[in-house]
Write a protein that holds these residues in place. Sequence first.
Motif, mmCIF file in Angstrom:
data_model
loop_
_atom_site.group_PDB
_atom_site.id
_atom_site.type_symbol
_atom_site.label_atom_id
_atom_site.label_comp_id
_atom_site.label_asym_id
_atom_site.label_seq_id
_atom_site.Cartn_x
_atom_site.Cartn_y
_atom_site.Cartn_z
ATOM 1 N N ILE A 39 6.988 2.423 -20.070
ATOM 2 C CA ILE A 39 6.584 3.757 -19.635
ATOM 3 C C ILE A 39 7.691 4.724 -20.031
ATOM 4 C CG2 ILE A 39 5.938 5.219 -17.674
ATOM 5 C CD1 ILE A 39 4.023 2.905 -17.830
ATOM 6 N N GLU A 40 7.341 5.779 -20.773
ATOM 7 C CA GLU A 40 8.350 6.746 -21.208
ATOM 8 C C GLU A 40 7.757 8.152 -21.130
ATOM 9 O OE1 GLU A 40 11.202 7.954 -21.347
ATOM 10 O OE2 GLU A 40 12.166 6.726 -22.902
ATOM 11 N N CYS A 41 8.620 9.130 -20.979
ATOM 12 C CA CYS A 41 8.138 10.506 -20.843
ATOM 13 C C CYS A 41 7.383 10.950 -22.101
ATOM 14 C CB CYS A 41 9.284 11.453 -20.537
ATOM 15 S SG CYS A 41 10.527 11.609 -21.838
ATOM 16 N N ALA A 42 6.497 11.899 -21.921
ATOM 17 C CA ALA A 42 5.620 12.346 -23.010
ATOM 18 C C ALA A 42 6.421 12.852 -24.209
ATOM 19 C CB ALA A 42 4.679 13.434 -22.499
ATOM 20 N N ASP A 43 7.509 13.574 -23.939
ATOM 21 C CA ASP A 43 8.300 14.148 -25.035
ATOM 22 C C ASP A 43 8.978 13.089 -25.896
ATOM 23 O OD1 ASP A 43 7.622 16.689 -24.293
ATOM 24 O OD2 ASP A 43 9.459 17.085 -23.169
ATOM 25 N N LEU A 44 9.141 11.876 -25.349
ATOM 26 C CA LEU A 44 9.771 10.794 -26.108
ATOM 27 C C LEU A 44 8.761 9.749 -26.589
ATOM 28 C CD1 LEU A 44 13.098 10.271 -24.105
ATOM 29 C CD2 LEU A 44 12.751 11.525 -26.239
ATOM 30 N N GLY A 45 7.480 10.057 -26.444
ATOM 31 C CA GLY A 45 6.472 9.216 -27.092
ATOM 32 C C GLY A 45 5.670 8.266 -26.233
ATOM 33 N N GLU A 55 4.829 10.937 -16.875
ATOM 34 C CA GLU A 55 4.116 11.934 -16.073
ATOM 35 C C GLU A 55 2.696 11.462 -15.715
ATOM 36 O OE1 GLU A 55 7.088 13.982 -18.823
ATOM 37 O OE2 GLU A 55 5.599 12.381 -19.016
ATOM 38 N N ALA A 56 1.984 10.916 -16.703
ATOM 39 C CA ALA A 56 0.616 10.449 -16.462
ATOM 40 C C ALA A 56 0.603 9.217 -15.553
ATOM 41 C CB ALA A 56 -0.063 10.136 -17.795
ATOM 42 N N TYR A 57 1.568 8.345 -15.751
ATOM 43 C CA TYR A 57 1.704 7.135 -14.935
ATOM 44 C C TYR A 57 1.941 7.504 -13.469
ATOM 45 C CZ TYR A 57 4.410 3.041 -13.170
ATOM 46 O OH TYR A 57 4.915 1.994 -12.453
ATOM 47 N N ALA A 58 2.875 8.408 -13.227
ATOM 48 C CA ALA A 58 3.174 8.825 -11.850
ATOM 49 C C ALA A 58 1.962 9.500 -11.215
ATOM 50 C CB ALA A 58 4.374 9.773 -11.848
ATOM 51 N N LYS A 59 1.263 10.305 -11.991
ATOM 52 C CA LYS A 59 0.067 10.971 -11.481
ATOM 53 C C LYS A 59 -1.008 9.954 -11.105
ATOM 54 C CE LYS A 59 -3.253 14.628 -12.699
ATOM 55 N NZ LYS A 59 -3.681 15.566 -13.766
ATOM 56 N N TYR A 60 -1.136 8.909 -11.937
ATOM 57 C CA TYR A 60 -2.123 7.852 -11.655
ATOM 58 C C TYR A 60 -1.768 7.109 -10.369
ATOM 59 C CZ TYR A 60 -5.146 3.812 -12.310
ATOM 60 O OH TYR A 60 -6.094 2.828 -12.132
ATOM 61 N N ALA A 102 12.377 13.282 -16.377
ATOM 62 C CA ALA A 102 10.947 13.077 -16.129
ATOM 63 C C ALA A 102 10.737 12.124 -14.953
ATOM 64 C CB ALA A 102 10.268 12.532 -17.383
ATOM 65 N N ASP A 103 11.581 11.101 -14.854
ATOM 66 C CA ASP A 103 11.480 10.158 -13.730
ATOM 67 C C ASP A 103 11.649 10.883 -12.398
ATOM 68 O OD1 ASP A 103 11.238 8.121 -15.577
ATOM 69 O OD2 ASP A 103 13.286 7.373 -15.334
ATOM 70 N N ILE A 104 12.706 11.647 -12.297
ATOM 71 C CA ILE A 104 13.023 12.324 -11.034
ATOM 72 C C ILE A 104 11.951 13.348 -10.678
ATOM 73 C CG2 ILE A 104 14.678 13.889 -9.916
ATOM 74 C CD1 ILE A 104 16.873 12.359 -11.555
ATOM 75 N N LEU A 105 11.531 14.131 -11.663
ATOM 76 C CA LEU A 105 10.507 15.147 -11.405
ATOM 77 C C LEU A 105 9.142 14.526 -11.128
ATOM 78 C CD1 LEU A 105 11.459 17.891 -14.041
ATOM 79 C CD2 LEU A 105 12.149 17.696 -11.638
ATOM 80 N N SER A 106 8.959 13.261 -11.530
ATOM 81 C CA SER A 106 7.684 12.566 -11.308
ATOM 82 C C SER A 106 7.682 11.742 -10.018
ATOM 83 C CB SER A 106 7.370 11.651 -12.496
ATOM 84 O OG SER A 106 7.196 12.404 -13.679
ATOM 85 N N GLY A 107 8.807 11.746 -9.304
ATOM 86 C CA GLY A 107 8.838 11.079 -8.007
ATOM 87 C C GLY A 107 9.357 9.661 -7.995
ATOM 88 N N PHE A 108 10.064 9.241 -9.048
ATOM 89 C CA PHE A 108 10.694 7.917 -9.030
ATOM 90 C C PHE A 108 11.808 7.927 -7.982
ATOM 91 C CE2 PHE A 108 8.224 7.439 -12.644
ATOM 92 C CZ PHE A 108 8.447 6.271 -13.356
ATOM 93 N N GLU A 139 18.834 19.550 -6.672
ATOM 94 C CA GLU A 139 18.159 20.810 -7.013
ATOM 95 C C GLU A 139 16.684 20.781 -6.606
ATOM 96 O OE1 GLU A 139 18.558 21.545 -11.173
ATOM 97 O OE2 GLU A 139 20.751 21.510 -11.116
ATOM 98 N N ASN A 140 16.080 19.597 -6.749
ATOM 99 C CA ASN A 140 14.642 19.472 -6.485
ATOM 100 C C ASN A 140 14.340 18.868 -5.114
ATOM 101 O OD1 ASN A 140 12.999 20.106 -9.159
ATOM 102 N ND2 ASN A 140 14.932 19.164 -9.762
ATOM 103 N N ARG A 141 15.380 18.731 -4.307
ATOM 104 C CA ARG A 141 15.234 18.248 -2.928
ATOM 105 C C ARG A 141 14.440 16.949 -2.855
ATOM 106 N NH1 ARG A 141 13.955 23.969 0.276
ATOM 107 N NH2 ARG A 141 15.859 25.055 -0.404
ATOM 108 N N THR A 142 14.824 16.031 -3.714
ATOM 109 C CA THR A 142 14.177 14.720 -3.731
ATOM 110 C C THR A 142 15.218 13.634 -3.521
ATOM 111 O OG1 THR A 142 12.681 13.293 -4.997
ATOM 112 C CG2 THR A 142 14.381 14.427 -6.237
#
Length: 337
Positions: A39-45, A55-60, A102-108, A139-142
Motif C-alpha cells: 500500500i503506497e500513497c497515490a503520488d508514489l504510485g 488514501e483509498a485503502y484508509a477510506k475503505y 499520507a499515512d498520518i493524514l489517512s489515520g494510521f 499539527e493535525n492533532r492526531t
Amino acid sequence: MRSLKFAFGPMSLDFINAISNYSKKKKIEVMLIASRNQIECADLGSGYVNNFSTEAYAKYIKSKKNKYIKLCRDHSGPFLSDTEKNINLKNGVERTKQSLRADILSGFSMLHIDTSRVLSKKYAVAEELFDFCNNLALENRTKIKFEFGSEDHGVKVSTKEFLKDLDFFFKIKNSKYLVCQTGSLVKEKYQVGSFDFFYSRKMSSIAKQKNIFLKEHNCDYLTKADIKLREKANIGAINVAPEIGVLQTELVLNYGKIFGLEKQINSFKKVVLKGNKWKKWLYANKISEDQKLSISGHYFFCSHEYKNLVYELEKKINLKYILQNNFYKYLDKFYEN
C-alpha cells in the motif's frame, strides 16, 4: 485477552474483509500492517494490494466503521520500496516523508521507521523521520506510536547492537515497539529459522524497563505452541503476512484444479513466473513452477489472469464465502488459546 499482539499484512481485499468481520465478531483489536510495496500513497504510485493507494485503502477501512482495526505501516524508510532502487539518499528520505505524510493524514496510528538501508546514517535519518512524523501529527492533532528496527531477518543481532537501538529509540517521543531479531526466518512456505527463547526473553526484559516492547517479524508458519512460546518470552507483538497470501493462492488454485480450469490456471502461472517475485523467498537451489506460483501468486491478484480465474470459479462455487471461512480458521490459531 492475550498479552501478545498480532499484526497482519493486508495481503488481499478478501483477507481485509475477512479480518474486519472476524475482529467485529470476536471484539478483538487487530493491526493491519502494510509495507510500502503493498500500500503506497497515490503520488508514489499506489501498491500491489488491490491497486490501493494509502488514501483509498484508509477510506475503505473507515467505511467499515470497525473500531477494532488499527492501521499500521511496516518498514517505512529510504530504499524500502521496490521503486527506489536507483535514487540517492536525499530523494529516498523525501519520498519516505511523502509516504509517511499520507499515512498520518489517512489515520494510521502505528508507524514503523526502518533505516537499515541507510547504513552509517541510520540514526540520523531515523531521527529526522521521527521528528517529521511527530510534528505533523501534532499539527493535525492526531495520535501516533512508533516501531523502530532493522529489516534484516533470521540474523540474531548482537546484544551491543540491540542496546544501541534501544538507547536511541528510548529518547524518541511516542516510541512503543523495537524490532528484535529472534532467529525466526520465513523462506518459501516454511518457517526455517530457530526462535531463541532465552535471548528473546532477556531482551524483552531489558526493553520493558524503558517501557518499550519487542516486535518480532517473520512469524509466518508458526504452530499454536510456537505462538505461546513467544508470549512466554514476553514478545509484545508479531508480524504475519506472506503465509496469508499463500493460503489464498493455494485455495484458489486447488479449487481451479477441481473444476478443470487448467487453461486459466496456466495463464495466471505464466504471469506469476514472469514477475520473478518468487526469488525473494527462495531457500532451496531449485523449486518447481507450482511452488513458485504458490509463494508469489499474491503479488498478482490484481492481474487480469487471476481475476479471470476467480470469475470462472465463482460460476461454480461461493469463493468469497470459502475464503472467509478459511481465513477465520487461520485467525483462530492466533486468538483462540
